[in-house]
Design an enzyme around this catalytic site. Structure first.
Site, PDB file in Angstrom:
ATOM      1  N   THR A   1      37.884  38.023  42.067  1.00  0.00           N
ATOM      2  CA  THR A   1      38.793  37.876  40.927  1.00  0.00           C
ATOM      3  C   THR A   1      39.221  36.412  40.831  1.00  0.00           C
ATOM      4  O   THR A   1      39.221  35.694  41.834  1.00  0.00           O
ATOM      5  CB  THR A   1      39.994  38.824  41.056  1.00  0.00           C
ATOM      6  OG1 THR A   1      40.651  38.560  42.288  1.00  0.00           O
ATOM      7  CG2 THR A   1      39.551  40.287  41.014  1.00  0.00           C
TER       8      THR A   1
ATOM      9  N   THR B   1      42.035  34.289  40.390  1.00  0.00           N
ATOM     10  CA  THR B   1      43.047  33.619  41.209  1.00  0.00           C
ATOM     11  C   THR B   1      42.696  33.715  42.679  1.00  0.00           C
ATOM     12  O   THR B   1      42.827  32.740  43.433  1.00  0.00           O
ATOM     13  CB  THR B   1      44.449  34.198  40.936  1.00  0.00           C
ATOM     14  OG1 THR B   1      44.745  34.034  39.548  1.00  0.00           O
ATOM     15  CG2 THR B   1      45.515  33.505  41.759  1.00  0.00           C
ATOM     16  N   CYS B   2      42.221  34.872  43.109  1.00  0.00           N
ATOM     17  CA  CYS B   2      41.852  35.065  44.521  1.00  0.00           C
ATOM     18  C   CYS B   2      40.730  34.118  44.916  1.00  0.00           C
ATOM     19  O   CYS B   2      40.782  33.476  45.971  1.00  0.00           O
ATOM     20  CB  CYS B   2      41.412  36.510  44.753  1.00  0.00           C
ATOM     21  SG  CYS B   2      42.605  37.746  44.219  1.00  0.00           S
ATOM     22  N   SER B   3      39.712  34.022  44.081  1.00  0.00           N
ATOM     23  CA  SER B   3      38.510  33.268  44.407  1.00  0.00           C
ATOM     24  C   SER B   3      38.647  31.764  44.207  1.00  0.00           C
ATOM     25  O   SER B   3      38.020  30.984  44.911  1.00  0.00           O
ATOM     26  CB  SER B   3      37.336  33.754  43.551  1.00  0.00           C
ATOM     27  OG  SER B   3      37.005  35.073  43.886  1.00  0.00           O
TER      28      SER B   3
END
Length: 162
Positions: free
Chosen positions: A48, A50-52
């Protein structure tokens, strides 16, 4: 269940990963955290944006600084299966310090009280975004984000707390 908080003992649980020989393994959280200073951070989902692009890269980039301040382990968990977590980890070839562990059924995320119902978006149960600093199983810092936010769970925020 109330979310995990400062002063709580980190619950035990089992997470999954693929080892260097590509064999599926299970590991107890307590075996990784007992007698150590660890960072356990959770993300809503592998791959995703923001996570990545922000959350995981920050911990990879700051791993040396975190370890110089006494952190023994940096662990990323997500409510994804271990195959997805393995594929996601491979997108960070520079990573040497962050372990990617799968909580496929959200069992451990529930034990932390950090589950997030994203069924309305077709994503099922996920994890809230968070970062915990844990010393010998005792939670010293519990930075749990408001839904949709990325303000307090970054590597930089954990560095400030060390």
């Amino acid at each position: 269940m109330a979310p995990i908080a400062v002063g709580d003992v980190l619950p035990d649980g089992t997470l999954s990963y693929f080892d260097a020989e590509d064999k599926l393994q299970q590991v107890s959280v307590h075996s990784l955290a007992a007698g150590k200073k660890i960072i356990l951070f959770g993300v809503p989902g592998a791959f995703t944006p923001t996570c990545s692009l922000k959350h995981v890269p920050g911990f990879i980039e700051k791993a040396g600084e975190l370890k110089s301040k006494g952190v023994d382990e940096i662990i990323c968990i997500s409510v994804n299966d271990p195959f997805v977590m393995k594929a996601w980890a491979k997108t960070y070839p520079e990573n040497k310090d962050v372990k990617f562990l799968a909580d496929g059924s959200a069992t451990y995320t529930h034990a932390l009280g950090l589950e997030l119902d994203l069924s309305g978006k077709g994503l099922g149960t996920r994890s809230r975004r968070f970062a915990l600093l844990v010393d010998d199983l005792k939670v010293k810092v519990a930075n749990v984000e408001a839904v949709g936010e990325f303000a307090i769970s970054s590597a930089d925020e954990i560095l400030k707390a060390l």
